[in-house]
Design a protein around this motif. Structure first.
Motif, mmCIF file in Angstrom:
data_model
loop_
_atom_site.group_PDB
_atom_site.id
_atom_site.type_symbol
_atom_site.label_atom_id
_atom_site.label_comp_id
_atom_site.label_asym_id
_atom_site.label_seq_id
_atom_site.Cartn_x
_atom_site.Cartn_y
_atom_site.Cartn_z
ATOM 1 N N LEU A 109 8.909 12.023 4.049
ATOM 2 C CA LEU A 109 8.434 11.827 3.079
ATOM 3 C C LEU A 109 6.754 11.778 3.024
ATOM 4 O O LEU A 109 6.079 11.676 2.051
ATOM 5 N N GLY A 110 6.640 12.037 4.326
ATOM 6 C CA GLY A 110 4.854 12.124 4.562
ATOM 7 C C GLY A 110 4.334 10.781 4.640
ATOM 8 O O GLY A 110 4.749 9.667 5.014
ATOM 9 N N LYS A 111 3.439 10.773 3.482
ATOM 10 C CA LYS A 111 2.541 9.404 3.732
ATOM 11 C C LYS A 111 3.277 8.468 3.071
ATOM 12 O O LYS A 111 3.270 7.135 3.234
ATOM 13 N N LEU A 112 4.119 8.682 1.844
ATOM 14 C CA LEU A 112 4.762 7.637 1.125
ATOM 15 C C LEU A 112 5.894 7.217 2.310
ATOM 16 O O LEU A 112 6.074 5.796 1.875
ATOM 17 N N GLY A 113 6.301 7.880 3.196
ATOM 18 C CA GLY A 113 7.437 7.488 3.943
ATOM 19 C C GLY A 113 6.787 6.049 4.833
ATOM 20 O O GLY A 113 7.249 5.155 5.197
ATOM 21 N N TRP A 114 5.523 6.521 5.581
ATOM 22 C CA TRP A 114 5.042 5.476 6.281
ATOM 23 C C TRP A 114 4.622 4.091 5.650
ATOM 24 O O TRP A 114 4.568 3.208 6.085
ATOM 25 N N ILE A 115 3.969 4.383 4.307
ATOM 26 C CA ILE A 115 3.558 3.276 3.644
ATOM 27 C C ILE A 115 4.670 2.365 3.475
ATOM 28 O O ILE A 115 4.403 1.339 3.159
ATOM 29 N N ALA A 116 5.893 2.922 2.993
ATOM 30 C CA ALA A 116 7.174 2.193 2.562
ATOM 31 C C ALA A 116 7.521 1.363 4.027
ATOM 32 O O ALA A 116 7.843 0.177 3.984
ATOM 33 N N ALA A 117 7.457 2.040 5.034
ATOM 34 C CA ALA A 117 7.602 1.211 6.284
ATOM 35 C C ALA A 117 6.838 -0.092 6.623
ATOM 36 O O ALA A 117 7.022 -0.925 7.098
ATOM 37 N N PHE A 118 5.642 0.353 6.319
ATOM 38 C CA PHE A 118 4.367 -0.651 6.507
ATOM 39 C C PHE A 118 4.828 -1.885 5.616
ATOM 40 O O PHE A 118 4.346 -2.841 5.801
ATOM 41 N N VAL A 119 5.256 -1.276 4.321
ATOM 42 C CA VAL A 119 5.162 -2.313 3.183
ATOM 43 C C VAL A 119 6.494 -3.227 3.916
ATOM 44 O O VAL A 119 6.297 -4.607 3.511
ATOM 45 N N TYR A 120 7.564 -2.826 4.279
ATOM 46 C CA TYR A 120 8.523 -3.753 4.947
ATOM 47 C C TYR A 120 8.173 -4.512 6.019
ATOM 48 O O TYR A 120 8.255 -5.700 6.144
ATOM 49 N N CYS A 121 7.206 -3.799 6.980
ATOM 50 C CA CYS A 121 6.846 -4.560 8.224
ATOM 51 C C CYS A 121 5.845 -5.582 8.087
ATOM 52 O O CYS A 121 6.016 -6.764 8.250
ATOM 53 N N SER A 122 4.940 -5.397 6.809
ATOM 54 C CA SER A 122 4.112 -6.579 6.466
ATOM 55 C C SER A 122 4.548 -7.542 5.576
ATOM 56 O O SER A 122 4.345 -8.597 5.860
ATOM 57 N N GLY A 123 5.705 -7.147 4.804
ATOM 58 C CA GLY A 123 6.507 -8.113 4.160
ATOM 59 C C GLY A 123 6.910 -9.023 5.072
ATOM 60 O O GLY A 123 7.273 -10.391 4.839
ATOM 61 N N ALA A 124 7.594 -8.593 6.126
ATOM 62 C CA ALA A 124 8.364 -9.482 7.374
ATOM 63 C C ALA A 124 7.291 -10.558 7.842
ATOM 64 O O ALA A 124 7.534 -11.592 8.165
ATOM 65 N N ALA A 125 6.088 -9.925 8.059
ATOM 66 C CA ALA A 125 4.975 -10.821 8.711
ATOM 67 C C ALA A 125 4.722 -11.769 7.760
ATOM 68 O O ALA A 125 4.327 -13.016 8.229
ATOM 69 N N LEU A 126 4.414 -11.538 6.464
ATOM 70 C CA LEU A 126 4.061 -12.321 5.415
ATOM 71 C C LEU A 126 4.979 -13.587 5.323
ATOM 72 O O LEU A 126 4.837 -14.671 5.040
ATOM 73 N N ARG A 127 6.473 -13.146 5.312
ATOM 74 C CA ARG A 127 7.294 -13.985 5.103
ATOM 75 C C ARG A 127 7.807 -15.118 6.113
ATOM 76 O O ARG A 127 7.817 -16.197 5.769
ATOM 77 N N LEU A 128 7.337 -14.577 7.431
ATOM 78 C CA LEU A 128 7.732 -15.418 8.691
ATOM 79 C C LEU A 128 6.290 -16.440 8.593
ATOM 80 O O LEU A 128 6.563 -17.533 8.956
ATOM 81 N N ALA A 129 5.135 -15.924 8.177
ATOM 82 C CA ALA A 129 3.905 -16.758 8.384
ATOM 83 C C ALA A 129 4.271 -17.814 7.368
ATOM 84 O O ALA A 129 3.869 -19.004 7.260
ATOM 85 N N ARG A 130 4.653 -17.271 5.842
ATOM 86 C CA ARG A 130 4.703 -18.413 4.959
ATOM 87 C C ARG A 130 5.887 -19.309 5.210
ATOM 88 O O ARG A 130 5.859 -20.630 5.015
ATOM 89 N N PHE A 131 6.908 -19.002 5.874
ATOM 90 C CA PHE A 131 8.131 -19.798 6.267
ATOM 91 C C PHE A 131 7.573 -20.857 7.173
ATOM 92 O O PHE A 131 8.230 -22.122 7.154
ATOM 93 N N ASN A 132 6.830 -20.464 8.205
ATOM 94 C CA ASN A 132 6.305 -21.528 9.186
ATOM 95 C C ASN A 132 5.279 -22.525 8.533
ATOM 96 O O ASN A 132 5.113 -23.576 9.168
#
Length: 274
Positions: A109-132
């Protein structure tokens, strides 16, 4: 002959080296094994072996659910273990699933593909930080947002089902790539919502249960073995949508929907500070 030195005081004046703190090995072995599962999954995905990559993430999820329980059962909790667990989770359930999904379908999907992957990766980081940071004020019966292992299981389960069904080269199949795109965004964004997801933390393995419960567990294992990819993915889908169902139910009943407690005095927050 006395030179004025006092041997007793000389010994006392020598600074005592602080004793080094050790690291509990048992729970951290589980955490390291979970970290290896995430790393192994990425390596397998880079080699096009997506079924093996799925195994790596699922094994990491099982080990991640055990390390905390083992630490509590053996009274070996530590600040080091907590930090190690968070870093392992970020790799196994944040970076690894995003990279695997990108390699499997999103790169088409080109740029949209890696943007979706980054949204997931950053979502995981933000969720873990908020959980802690919110761990002391969250209702222990619920997670605030979709937990990262469940989010990882959701997108990896999709890959496993499709790979098992014979869909190879998913990045070149439009409907499959866009389905992966939607599911990746859903998982990533749901991790950072305030939607309550049941945590199962009030389930005690030390309590006695009726015999029928053991029978139900045996039946559950048998059902999973009928076709593990489809059955497990169906369970992940149900859990991934359950938070929104709980949210809607609470809204309809006029109950508080937040799992964050700001006070121990408010009657609506009864039970949040167990």
């Amino acid at each position: 002959m006395h030179d004025g030195a006092d041997p007793v005081h000389d010994v006392e004046d020598v600074p005592v080296r602080p004793r080094r703190k050790g690291i509990y090995i048992l729970p951290n072995l589980f955490t390291l094994a979970a970290l290896f599962g995430g790393f192994y999954a990425v390596v397998m995905a880079m080699n096009g072996q997506f079924e093996q990559a799925s195994y790596g993430i699922f094994i990491a999820a099982v080990l991640d659910s055990l390390d905390g329980r083992v630490a509590r059962m053996t009274n070996t909790q530590s600040a080091f273990g907590e930090q190690m667990d968070s870093l392992s989770d970020m790799v196994s359930f944040g970076a690894a699933p995003a990279l695997i999904m990108y390699e499997w379908a999103l790169k088409g999907l080109g740029k949209l593909g890696w943007i979706a992957a980054f949204v997931y990766c950053s979502g995981a980081a933000l969720r873990l930080a908020r959980f802690n940071t919110n761990i002391a004020v969250v209702d222990k019966r619920f997670f605030q947002g979709l937990p990262s292992p469940a989010a990882a299981a959701l997108i990896i389960g999709f890959i496993w089902v499709m790979d098992d069904a014979g869909f190879k080269g998913a990045s070149k199949i439009d409907w499959l790539a866009w389905s992966a795109f939607a599911l990746t965004l859903y998982s990533g964004l749901t991790m950072v919502t305030n939607i309550p997801f049941y945590s199962f933390k009030d389930v005690s393995f030390k309590r006695t249960v009726p015999f029928i419960v053991i029978v139900a567990i045996a039946l559950g294992i048998a059902v999973i073995n009928i076709h593990p990819p489809i059955v497990l993915f169906a369970l992940f889908l149900v859990y991934g949508a359950s938070g929104y169902a709980v949210y809607a139910y609470k809204r309809m009943k006029g109950r508080p929907v937040s799992v964050i407690a700001t006070s121990t005095e408010e009657p609506d927050e009864k039970g949040l500070h167990h």
